[in-house]
Design a protein around this motif. Sequence first.
Motif, PDB file in Angstrom:
ATOM      1  N   LEU A  94       0.857  -1.181   0.000  1.00  0.00           N
ATOM      2  CA  LEU A  94       0.000   0.000   0.000  1.00  0.00           C
ATOM      3  C   LEU A  94       0.896   1.236   0.000  1.00  0.00           C
ATOM      4  CD1 LEU A  94      -3.032   0.699   0.150  1.00  0.00           C
ATOM      5  CD2 LEU A  94      -2.760   0.926   2.602  1.00  0.00           C
TER       6      LEU A  94
ATOM      7  N   TYR B   9       2.235   5.020   0.100  1.00  0.00           N
ATOM      8  CA  TYR B   9       1.869   6.355   0.572  1.00  0.00           C
ATOM      9  C   TYR B   9       2.933   7.339   0.113  1.00  0.00           C
ATOM     10  CZ  TYR B   9      -2.009   4.956   3.525  1.00  0.00           C
ATOM     11  OH  TYR B   9      -3.211   4.513   3.966  1.00  0.00           O
ATOM     12  N   GLY B  10       2.648   8.615   0.227  1.00  0.00           N
ATOM     13  CA  GLY B  10       3.610   9.637  -0.178  1.00  0.00           C
ATOM     14  C   GLY B  10       4.529  10.036   0.950  1.00  0.00           C
TER      15      GLY B  10
ATOM     16  N   ALA C 190       5.439   9.349   7.116  1.00  0.00           N
ATOM     17  CA  ALA C 190       4.458   9.764   8.121  1.00  0.00           C
ATOM     18  C   ALA C 190       3.059   9.226   7.806  1.00  0.00           C
ATOM     19  CB  ALA C 190       4.451  11.278   8.269  1.00  0.00           C
TER      20      ALA C 190
ATOM     21  N   VAL D 281       0.822   6.482   9.944  1.00  0.00           N
ATOM     22  CA  VAL D 281      -0.533   6.809  10.398  1.00  0.00           C
ATOM     23  C   VAL D 281      -1.501   5.693  10.009  1.00  0.00           C
ATOM     24  CG1 VAL D 281      -2.464   8.387  10.126  1.00  0.00           C
ATOM     25  CG2 VAL D 281      -0.154   9.283  10.295  1.00  0.00           C
TER      26      VAL D 281
ATOM     27  N   ILE E 273      -1.138   3.041  12.524  1.00  0.00           N
ATOM     28  CA  ILE E 273      -1.682   3.454  13.824  1.00  0.00           C
ATOM     29  C   ILE E 273      -3.210   3.432  13.778  1.00  0.00           C
ATOM     30  CG2 ILE E 273      -1.829   5.374  15.461  1.00  0.00           C
ATOM     31  CD1 ILE E 273       0.975   6.206  14.522  1.00  0.00           C
ATOM     32  N   GLY E 274      -3.793   3.860  12.649  1.00  0.00           N
ATOM     33  CA  GLY E 274      -5.241   3.857  12.497  1.00  0.00           C
ATOM     34  C   GLY E 274      -5.783   2.499  12.062  1.00  0.00           C
TER      35      GLY E 274
ATOM     36  N   HIS F  63      -5.531   0.914   9.321  1.00  0.00           N
ATOM     37  CA  HIS F  63      -5.967   0.779   7.938  1.00  0.00           C
ATOM     38  C   HIS F  63      -5.059  -0.173   7.187  1.00  0.00           C
ATOM     39  CE1 HIS F  63      -8.722   3.958   8.849  1.00  0.00           C
ATOM     40  NE2 HIS F  63      -7.720   4.695   9.269  1.00  0.00           N
TER      41      HIS F  63
ATOM     42  N   HIS G  64       6.558   6.795  18.218  1.00  0.00           N
ATOM     43  CA  HIS G  64       5.318   6.019  18.287  1.00  0.00           C
ATOM     44  C   HIS G  64       5.522   4.741  19.089  1.00  0.00           C
ATOM     45  CE1 HIS G  64       3.424   8.737  15.536  1.00  0.00           C
ATOM     46  NE2 HIS G  64       4.365   8.542  14.630  1.00  0.00           N
TER      47      HIS G  64
ATOM     48  N   LEU H 232      -8.019   9.621  13.181  1.00  0.00           N
ATOM     49  CA  LEU H 232      -7.389   8.310  12.927  1.00  0.00           C
ATOM     50  C   LEU H 232      -8.305   7.378  12.150  1.00  0.00           C
ATOM     51  CD1 LEU H 232      -5.373   6.830  15.880  1.00  0.00           C
ATOM     52  CD2 LEU H 232      -4.628   7.434  13.591  1.00  0.00           C
TER      53      LEU H 232
ATOM     54  N   PRO I 125      -8.039   5.323   3.630  1.00  0.00           N
ATOM     55  CA  PRO I 125      -8.159   5.721   2.226  1.00  0.00           C
ATOM     56  C   PRO I 125      -9.596   5.952   1.774  1.00  0.00           C
ATOM     57  CG  PRO I 125      -6.547   3.991   2.457  1.00  0.00           C
ATOM     58  CD  PRO I 125      -7.150   4.170   3.812  1.00  0.00           C
TER      59      PRO I 125
ATOM     60  N   ILE J 225       1.556  13.168  14.716  1.00  0.00           N
ATOM     61  CA  ILE J 225       1.469  13.097  13.259  1.00  0.00           C
ATOM     62  C   ILE J 225       1.433  14.518  12.707  1.00  0.00           C
ATOM     63  CG2 ILE J 225       0.017  12.410  11.331  1.00  0.00           C
ATOM     64  CD1 ILE J 225      -1.191  10.334  13.326  1.00  0.00           C
ATOM     65  N   PRO J 226       2.304  14.845  11.775  1.00  0.00           N
ATOM     66  CA  PRO J 226       2.238  16.188  11.215  1.00  0.00           C
ATOM     67  C   PRO J 226       1.050  16.331  10.274  1.00  0.00           C
ATOM     68  CG  PRO J 226       3.973  14.938  10.139  1.00  0.00           C
ATOM     69  CD  PRO J 226       3.379  14.047  11.183  1.00  0.00           C
TER      70      PRO J 226
ATOM     71  N   ARG K 148      -5.865   3.422  -3.234  1.00  0.00           N
ATOM     72  CA  ARG K 148      -5.491   2.722  -1.998  1.00  0.00           C
ATOM     73  C   ARG K 148      -6.686   1.950  -1.450  1.00  0.00           C
ATOM     74  NH1 ARG K 148      -2.979   7.761  -0.048  1.00  0.00           N
ATOM     75  NH2 ARG K 148      -0.967   7.616  -1.070  1.00  0.00           N
TER      76      ARG K 148
ATOM     77  N   ILE L 157      -7.081  -1.168  -3.297  1.00  0.00           N
ATOM     78  CA  ILE L 157      -6.090  -2.181  -2.925  1.00  0.00           C
ATOM     79  C   ILE L 157      -6.560  -2.880  -1.644  1.00  0.00           C
ATOM     80  CG2 ILE L 157      -3.757  -2.525  -2.010  1.00  0.00           C
ATOM     81  CD1 ILE L 157      -2.769  -0.367  -3.891  1.00  0.00           C
ATOM     82  N   LEU L 158      -7.049  -2.086  -0.682  1.00  0.00           N
ATOM     83  CA  LEU L 158      -7.463  -2.658   0.602  1.00  0.00           C
ATOM     84  C   LEU L 158      -8.688  -3.544   0.443  1.00  0.00           C
ATOM     85  CD1 LEU L 158      -6.946   0.311   3.067  1.00  0.00           C
ATOM     86  CD2 LEU L 158      -5.600  -1.767   2.848  1.00  0.00           C
TER      87      LEU L 158
END
Lengths: 320, 140, 501
Positions: free
Chosen positions: A179, A181-182, A185, A189, A192-193, A195, A209, C137, C141, C321-322, C450, C453-454
């Motif tokens: 999966l 991501y860009g 971070a 996430v 952590i969530g 997903h 973390h 949180l 996607p 998380i930023p 995404r 994919i999931l």
Amino acid sequence: MTAPPLRWILAGCLFAVGCSGNEESYPSKEIKLIVQASPGGASDMVSRVMASLAEGHLNVPIVCEYKPGASGALAFSFVARRPSDGYTIGHAPVEIAIVRSLGYADIGPSDVSLICLVSKTAPALVVHPDSPWQSFDDFIAAAKAEPGNIVMANSGIGSIWHFNILLLEQGTGARFTHLPYGGSAPALVSVIGRHSDAAVAAVGEVISHVRAGSLRALAVFDAGRAGVMAEVPTTHELGYPIGAPAWSGFYGPAGMSAERVAMLADAFKTAFETTEWAEFCRELGMEAHYLGKEDFAAFALEQQRFFESRIPQLVRLENP
Amino acid sequence: MRHADTICGALLAALGCALIVSGAAFPAAAGGLPGAGFFPQAIGTLMAVLASALLLRGLRGRSEGPFSIGNMREVAVTAALLMAYLLLWGSGWFVVRTAVFLAIMLSLLGQRWIPAFGYASALAVLVYLAFDVGLNVTLE
Amino acid sequence: MAEILAGLSAVLAWPVLGFLAIGVCLGAVFGALPGLTATMGVALLTPLTFWVSPEQGLAMLLGIYCGTIPSGGIPAILINVPGTPASIAASWDGYALTRKGQAGLALGINALASTTGQLTSIAFLAFLAFPIASFALRFGPAEYFGLTLLGVSLMAGVSGGHVLKGVLAGTLGLALALVGLDPMTAYPRYTFGMSEFLDGISFVPVMIGLFGLGEVLVQISDRQSAQVSAAAAIGRVLPRIADAKRMARATFSGAAVGTMVGAIPAAGGDIGAVIAWEQARRTSSDGDSFGKGSLSGLAASCSACNAAIGGGMTTMLTLGIPGDAVSAILIGALLIHGIQPGPLLFANNQAFVFSIVFLMIFASLLIMVIGILGAKPLAKVLSIPAPWLWAGIIVFGTVGAYALNNAVTDVWAMYAAGVAGFLFRKTQIPLGPLVLGLILGPLMESNLRRALILSRGDWWAMLTRPILLVFLAATLLSLLWPLVRARRGRAKRSQDTIPDA
């Protein structure tokens, strides 16, 4: 494209700073350090802290300039085209050994004057603390039992942490659903969530973390244990000698004179030996690691060969 | 026939078709997932349909005369000057180059030479100080 | 309670407040100039913070953060050039007010609504940090895709009556956002072999071009009408009580929307402000005035883009998380001072969290005072001879576009966008949807793919996610709303708002 002295005359008039262009003694004016990323990331922090620690030794300011884009290829090509007078240098991350293999730019470690290496960061495999996998072996066994069932978030196709995931698949025979991501971070996430199930990112990126209990580290991809996560086993201990660390060094355009490279390397060496640097590396979960000019060149070329030989193979592995 | 609508519609319809065609050339993804060409094709289709509607509306609509740019000469001159300025970007003497460019632009827009040059110089120096000296952005 | 007092006493020291004030003032300058961003300001000053105490350093950085966004609204209002992407929606009503000779009032509303938005979001941070964080949180996607779908459906709403052209402009924005490496497979799309385009078209230079240079060219082309006479231009600064009461609902609902959107990583004040503006327009009894100088529209967008600050800080402090580039730098600055953002920070060092809360409260009050006192002097910009103003916008825009990434390609993108912006205005193609498409395109594509994919390629499996269903319902509602309204208001047909013409 030669830089006229206007900027210096102007700065001199305005601030009454004498700026003789005495080329006998290098350095006689500020040194530009081109950072291949945006402000705020690890590359920026390494560059700025190193610059502020080293400039006292050189008696001229080292100023960071940002040229992000194309995994750093834009910055590498830019620095390589500058005059090799030692007044433009760059931050060299692991990507300098990768971008040619990815086809982003025709540049590599052998096209620049490498100065020194100052830090290394190993990747770590993390999962959610509520996940059933307590150890690396659990995790690999589960991934092998149901290939593709575990969703592995990565920080972008072609990124160094994505390669480590591919190396993990190749080394253990496990198969994941990838999966992308860009960046690290958002990938973390998503774990952590809940997903996605797992992710691979720098020890320094996951450490906060892990300390907070929002992620569980299963393995560090390195030969020796990471100082900030000494309780986490390494892949080498577990019997899988895999792992491609990220690193940070400095370089200048090809053809820099040996004395200037040596002066810069000495300045960075002095900076490297300060307690501030050790403390900074510890806070960010990096390993302070110094390689001089020759050792860095040998290391970088070996890294380039490694990626050149592995990337085509790994990409095939991902798109069967 | 409404010219602006007709021209925009035709151009965007062509762009939409180009997206559909080029999207087909992108590699497909494994396992029936949308690949790199999925979004270009979806956006291209939407664009082509909407642009055709605009094109039709333009062809059927009442004529509003050719579309007016107003002070055409001054806009063209400003755009051309800016183009020249950008072509010379990074060729050295940033402050002088910028001051001259701004002064020419101001005088062509009807400002008197001397105040225009004074203001242009002040502006160029200010920008240089703010960005090059202040923010470490190399301007040359 | 003891923690609150400890947090307050840690920041009630002159050096701390002094650094906060420096930060706010610098932020105000950075925000008002389109080429300078909060990210650059925070990055530039972070090294300075190494030499001062954590409270002082943090005060300066938070000052910049809180000062930038409100002052980004100032050029949006006065000259139709947003200082930051977050102020794009503020220019729709703000500039219309300036053209009606109410620049002072627009600046006053910007100052008041911005601070209201910030304070509301800070209250959320202080009291509801964990519920907001757990909401953020839950955004996987599929949920992000839902949010972007809702955002895209607003394209018609921000088209100012030119719906077909607006939606077309939106698809053009989505198409431009395709340039660069495919976010999923890293396959280069429409880069024409140039590595400069691998990361796509930079948004801020395009924004500077569309709004800054485009506006200048439009004003040059119709010079007579562009001049706002300086005497009539300023007017009163503070709104009348009755107006303030009318704006209150839009302001607070804008703040709530902004906080929520800001809390979601990768979504920020720019998206929040557009959603809040559109929501205020739909629910207002006077929706037709939106985009033509509606006080409520201005208040909603200013409040929302500022509330995103508190939302972003909530995610940063609770989860580590930023939310955006600025908070990424703040995390780095905190780490260097040995402070780990994350749930443990709230458990172990609550006083520090309250220090941040108080610093942000002071910063947002200070920027309000600056904004109100500065309104009249700032509005004097309007009495500068127009060509001089154009010269300033052009040179700051050009250098600013370059300074973002030190890339000449960005300057060319700015220039091309400027010419496009000029032609679009002349042909009455609205810019709002275009910008929305540029912002949302990458988020929409990557998250849809995404999500697939999931769900292993199963489109219907996505529909089991409740937040996505809420977004889908809102999207449908927003698409059907114009039909409902058309039926209701058929008698009173009006070609309504043109946000940026």
